[in-house]
Structures are given as structure tokens and as C-alpha cells.
Scaffold this motif. Structure first.
Motif, PDB file in Angstrom:
ATOM      1  N   ARG A 131       0.837  -1.206   0.000  1.00 50.35           N
ATOM      2  CA  ARG A 131       0.000   0.000   0.000  1.00 50.35           C
ATOM      3  C   ARG A 131       0.873   1.259   0.000  1.00 50.35           C
ATOM      4  N   LYS A 132       1.943   1.242   0.786  1.00 43.84           N
ATOM      5  CA  LYS A 132       2.840   2.399   0.836  1.00 43.84           C
ATOM      6  C   LYS A 132       3.531   2.627  -0.498  1.00 43.84           C
TER       7      LYS A 132
ATOM      8  N   ASP B 167       2.372   1.827  -3.411  1.00 41.67           N
ATOM      9  CA  ASP B 167       1.394   2.130  -4.456  1.00 41.67           C
ATOM     10  C   ASP B 167       1.742   1.378  -5.741  1.00 41.67           C
TER      11      ASP B 167
ATOM     12  N   ASP C 180       1.697  -0.433  -9.081  1.00 41.16           N
ATOM     13  CA  ASP C 180       0.825  -0.275 -10.247  1.00 41.16           C
ATOM     14  C   ASP C 180       1.412  -1.080 -11.398  1.00 41.16           C
TER      15      ASP C 180
END
Length: 214
Positions: free
Chosen positions: A174-175, A177, A179
Motif C-alpha cells: 500500500r505504501k 502504491d 501499479d
């Protein structure tokens, strides 16, 4: 040895058959296979890593028929390799956040112990290539990741099979991110794992007998 082998399985890309994909329409990730923490894993970097594995397989299996069988067993190598490259960065972030460090001496100790169990350096290289898709030049990096995982789990008071460990990886995902380029799927933050994306603009173009390359 059992825990080390289990950790290798957890942290090394699984080898599974998958079709070759091509993307149509707009590409939101030009030149990038993934973006992790704002840093790109380029398609070229991914292709080079896959090429290392294929070259090691070719050297280990000089017989053409056996080599083709090895390729057939690892048809999803590109996606699995990207999964491993991303997960390595996620684990490194989780370990860094927890203050976990790994020394060169620890890596060498692990390698020496595994070589003794496998029956020598060449036997270890062959086993890791066959079982986990790790080419010889990437062994030390893989051992470092495994030690990071083990030490992180110990610091959390758990082991790498427990939800507490994977929750730490989820927080790191999550930190960062994470993609992925849609042609390689999506990144499931909760599971810290690549999953196949359902994108209507991605077409399966694999023909029977076509080589499994990008």
C-alpha cells in the motif's frame, strides 16, 4: 531446510502456463511493466530477467526436445518473473520499515549450508533453476530476500506462512502504491500478489506452437 524451501516457494515466482498477451488501445504505462514506489520496472528490464532464465535453462538442457518441454512448463514465465520482481521490492520495503537488515556474511552462510545439503554449488544452481526459476547469477539476491523474509517474520513473532507476515507485506504494498501495466495483470494489495486483470482491450494472440516471448 523445510522452512527455507517453503520460503523460496512463497517468494519465488510460480511457474504456470499462461497465454501470450498484447495490449490494444491507449497504454497508461509506456515502457513500464510496473511502477513500484514511484520507480519503474521497465519492460526491457523484465525481458532481460526472463532472458537470463531462458539462457540458464538452455545451458542446463542442451537437448532441443527437453528444452522445448522446459519452455512449455514455464509458459507464464514473464508474468511470474514480474510478480517476483515486484514482491522482492515489497519485501525489502517491509523489512526496511521493520529495521531488518541482512549482511553479506549471512547470505554466504546460507549459500554454503544449502550447497552442502544439495551436494555442491552446481547441484544447488541446478535445483534452484529447476524448482524456482532462479538463474545462477541471481542466487545470492534470492538468498538475501529469503533471509529478509525469515528475519522479518521472527521480528513479528510469526513465520512466513502466517497472516501477520503477509499483513506486513500488504502494508508495504500500500505504501509503495504498486501499479502494474494491465497487460501483466493487477497487483492485489491485500495478498501482495499479481492477479490476472480482466481488461477487454487485451487480446490473447498465442498460436499453437508459438514461442512464449513478449
Amino acid at each position: 531446510m523445510h522452512r527455507r524451501r517453503r520460503t523460496a516457494l512463497l517468494l519465488t515466482a510460480a511457474i504456470a502456463a499462461a497465454p501470450l498477451l498484447t495490449a490494444c488501445g491507449n497504454d497508461a504505462h509506456p515502457g513500464a511493466a510496473a511502477v513500484v514506489g514511484g520507480e519503474r520496472i521497465t519492460v526491457s528490464q523484465l525481458e532481460n530477467r526472463v532472458g537470463e532464465i531462458r539462457a540458464a535453462q538452455r545451458a542446463a538442457v542442451p537437448d532441443d526436445a527437453q528444452y522445448q518441454q522446459a519452455i512449455a512448463r514455464t509458459g507464464g514465465l514473464t508474468r511470474d518473473t514480474l510478480h517476483g520482481m515486484v514482491l522482492d521490492r515489497v519485501l525489502e520495503r517491509a523489512a526496511r520499515d521493520a529495521g531488518v537488515t541482512v549482511s553479506d556474511r549471512e547470505v554466504q552462510q546460507m549459500r554454503t549450508g544449502l550447497e552442502q545439503q544439495a551436494g555442491g554449488a552446481k547441484a544447488l544452481e541446478a535445483a534452484w533453476l529447476q524448482q524456482y526459476g532462479i538463474p545462477p547469477q541471481r542466487l545470492d539476491g534470492n538468498f538475501r530476500i529469503q533471509i529478509q523474509a525469515q528475519k522479518l517474520a521472527q521480528q513479528l513473532g510469526t513465520d512466513t506462512s502466517r497472516p501477520e507476515f503477509w499483513q506486513a507485506l500488504s502494508e508495504a504494498s500500500r505504501k509503495l502504491d504498486v501499479d502494474l501495466n494491465p497487460r501483466y495483470g493487477d497487483w492485489d494489495v491485500e495478498k501482495s500478489s499479481r492477479v490476472d486483470a480482466k481488461t477487454p482491450w487485451v487480446r490473447d494472440v498465442t498460436a499453437a506452437g508459438a514461442p512464449q516471448t513478449l
